[in-house]
Motif scaffolding. Sequence first.
Motif, short mmCIF file in Angstrom:
data_model
loop_
_atom_site.label_atom_id
_atom_site.label_comp_id
_atom_site.label_asym_id
_atom_site.label_seq_id
_atom_site.Cartn_x
_atom_site.Cartn_y
_atom_site.Cartn_z
N THR A 169 0.83 -1.20 0.00
CA THR A 169 0.00 0.00 0.00
C THR A 169 0.86 1.26 0.00
O THR A 169 0.62 2.19 -0.77
CB THR A 169 -0.94 0.00 1.23
N ALA A 199 -8.49 1.20 -2.98
CA ALA A 199 -9.11 0.03 -2.35
C ALA A 199 -8.15 -0.64 -1.38
O ALA A 199 -8.58 -1.41 -0.52
CB ALA A 199 -9.56 -0.96 -3.41
N LEU A 241 -8.16 2.76 -8.49
CA LEU A 241 -8.22 1.40 -7.94
C LEU A 241 -7.27 1.22 -6.75
O LEU A 241 -7.53 0.39 -5.88
CB LEU A 241 -7.87 0.39 -9.02
#
Length: 119
Positions: A68, A88, A85
Amino acid sequence: MLMWTLDKFVRPSHAAAIYENFYFIGGLGNTPIYILGILEMALILGFVVGFRKRWTYGAVLLLHGVSTLSSFKKYLAPFSDPNLLFFAAWPMLAACFALYTLRDLDTRWTLSELMRSGT
């Protein structure tokens, strides 16, 4: 995480490009990618069945956290394709953190519960 692991077996060159682009680890051939895929698959299976939760849940949290944070540049331009995206990953990171923090309470359908109940 499962899809990224499967990607290592289906398209190892794509997985190698991800390592080079996001983690600055270049020059990985198919064999190291396959080995990483096998290790990740073992981790995922351990995570799913609740095997050694401190280690498997912790490793999933750590790997997802690194993944991340390594995508940080993508968050600075959220509306450029396909950067939206990437957002998420944040709720998933929160879920991984919650699972790790509450791992001792996660007993339903785990390997240790099945062994204890004898089924």
